[in-house]
Scaffold this active site. Structure first.
Site, PDB file in Angstrom:
ATOM      1  N   ALA A 182       0.826  -1.200   0.000  1.00  0.00           N
ATOM      2  CA  ALA A 182       0.000   0.000   0.000  1.00  0.00           C
ATOM      3  C   ALA A 182       0.864   1.256   0.000  1.00  0.00           C
ATOM      4  CB  ALA A 182      -0.924   0.005   1.217  1.00  0.00           C
ATOM      5  N   CYS A 234      -3.382  -8.764   4.664  1.00  0.00           N
ATOM      6  CA  CYS A 234      -3.017  -7.466   5.232  1.00  0.00           C
ATOM      7  C   CYS A 234      -3.272  -7.463   6.738  1.00  0.00           C
ATOM      8  CB  CYS A 234      -3.813  -6.349   4.567  1.00  0.00           C
ATOM      9  SG  CYS A 234      -3.404  -4.712   5.224  1.00  0.00           S
ATOM     10  N   LYS A 272      -3.709 -14.265  -1.574  1.00  0.00           N
ATOM     11  CA  LYS A 272      -2.524 -13.958  -0.762  1.00  0.00           C
ATOM     12  C   LYS A 272      -2.951 -13.907   0.697  1.00  0.00           C
ATOM     13  CE  LYS A 272       1.595 -11.057  -0.522  1.00  0.00           C
ATOM     14  NZ  LYS A 272       1.666 -10.795   0.921  1.00  0.00           N
ATOM     15  N   GLY A 305       7.961 -13.019   2.172  1.00  0.00           N
ATOM     16  CA  GLY A 305       8.418 -12.568   3.478  1.00  0.00           C
ATOM     17  C   GLY A 305       9.917 -12.622   3.640  1.00  0.00           C
ATOM     18  N   ASP A 306      10.564 -11.461   3.781  1.00  0.00           N
ATOM     19  CA  ASP A 306      12.001 -11.355   4.072  1.00  0.00           C
ATOM     20  C   ASP A 306      12.903 -11.903   2.967  1.00  0.00           C
ATOM     21  OD1 ASP A 306      11.312 -10.220   6.488  1.00  0.00           O
ATOM     22  OD2 ASP A 306      11.536 -12.075   7.619  1.00  0.00           O
TER      23      ASP A 306
END
Length: 329
Positions: free
Chosen positions: A21, A103, A142, A204-205
């Site tokens: 976002a 989210c 997702k 993620g990461d």
């Protein structure tokens, strides 16, 4: 409608830009795509607001329907509005629709959407079914590992989503209650991989080719999605694709080429948003670019506080000409 025709979706290479976002707007997606990416995902768009054409959404939701390899991400709680929004974006040319169930922001989960849907999987399934039935394009999902460590239900949600016609699922390796703290648990994604036959993407990461290799090894995933790792480094998806899938390696801009890339991105944001708003929205990107370039603090401050775009453009050459140094994979 024959769902089998759209039940599997896996672009080549399977390296995607995550929806962020306020970050993955059209100018940034176009820049990332120009280096090479399997697909990119729009900023999250509230489904009801999209259908009702609220100006706040219209202002930022120029979703790039005519752009190749672009998914439009929708968020919401109501199956009716989600289906209507899906029909709208598909009718405007969206090639893929992604459902946001990941989210963690309180303003999203407080409205019982985003990762809050993990707490009501029966309702989430009705929402998924409504979107899948509404369109003929692939629908992806997702989400996260679960709401918290006591409710790691991503595998069950993914299994039911596949049965409903979801074509691909992306799992962020954290729970909602973790937000972005700690480290993503790539190995926990393997339970999802074992539960479904559709493609699974690890998120993620993941910031380097080495991260991507490890994430895929631990998770068994079919590909990776990159979010914060692309901030200030829009070429990183192409680097990961080259390392994992043998696609052409990107030419990482350095010196004047880096300055030109940033200046062009900045000007694209001014065009997209208008000068005043564009200058404000661009500051986060300029900050990340200056992190990459090692810009001295006084010059950094001057750029991030300037209100005149011409002033910003005049300062960028001095701020960005240090050579970009990439850590070896």
């Amino acid at each position: 409608m024959n769902l089998t025709a759209k039940q599997r979706f896996l672009p080549a290479p399977p390296v995607a830009l995550a929806p962020l976002a306020g970050i993955t707007d059209l100018p940034f997606r176009q820049l990332v795509a120009s280096f090479g990416a399997g697909w990119v995902v729009s900023e999250m768009v509230a489904s009801q607001d999209m259908v009702q054409a609220k100006p706040s959404v219209r202002d930022r939701a120029e979703l790039g329907f005519d752009q190749g390899a672009t998914a439009v991400q929708l968020a919401g709680r109501d199956p009716y509005w989600m289906a209507e929004a899906a029909r709208m974006v598909a009718g405007n040319g969206a090639a893929v629709i992604d459902i946001n169930m990941g989210c963690p922001a309180k303003k999203v989960t407080g409205g019982l959407s985003g990762s809050a849907l993990l707490r009501t999987p029966d309702h989430a399934l009705r929402l998924i079914e409504a979107v899948v039935e509404a369109v003929d394009v692939p629908v992806t999902l997702k989400t996260r590992l679960g709401w918290d460590d006591d409710s790691l239900n991503a595998a069950d949600v993914a299994r039911r989503a596949e049965a409903a016609g979801i074509a691909l699922v992306t799992i962020h390796g954290r729970t909602r209650c973790q937000f972005y703290k700690g480290r993503a648990d790539w190995s926990a994604i393997r339970a999802v991989r074992d539960a479904v036959t559709i493609p699974v993407i690890a998120n993620g990461d993941i910031t380097t080719p080495a991260d991507a290799r490890t994430a895929m090894s631990l998770s068994g995933a079919d590909g990776v999605m990159i979010g914060r790792g692309a901030q200030g480094r829009p070429w990183v998806l192409a680097q990961i694709s080259a390392a994992l899938y043998g696609t052409p390696a990107p030419v990482v801009p350095q010196g004047q080429a880096f300055c030109d890339m940033v200046s062009n991105h900045y000007e694209a944001m001014l065009t997209f948003y208008g000068a005043d708003l564009g200058n404000r929205v661009a500051r986060k990107h300029l900050g990340w670019y200056m992190d990459t370039a090692g810009t001295p603090a006084p010059l950094r401050s001057a750029i991030l506080t300037a209100t005149d775009p011409a002033r910003v453009l005049s300062l960028l050459p001095d701020a960005l000409t240090p050579t970009v140094t990439e850590v070896a994979a």
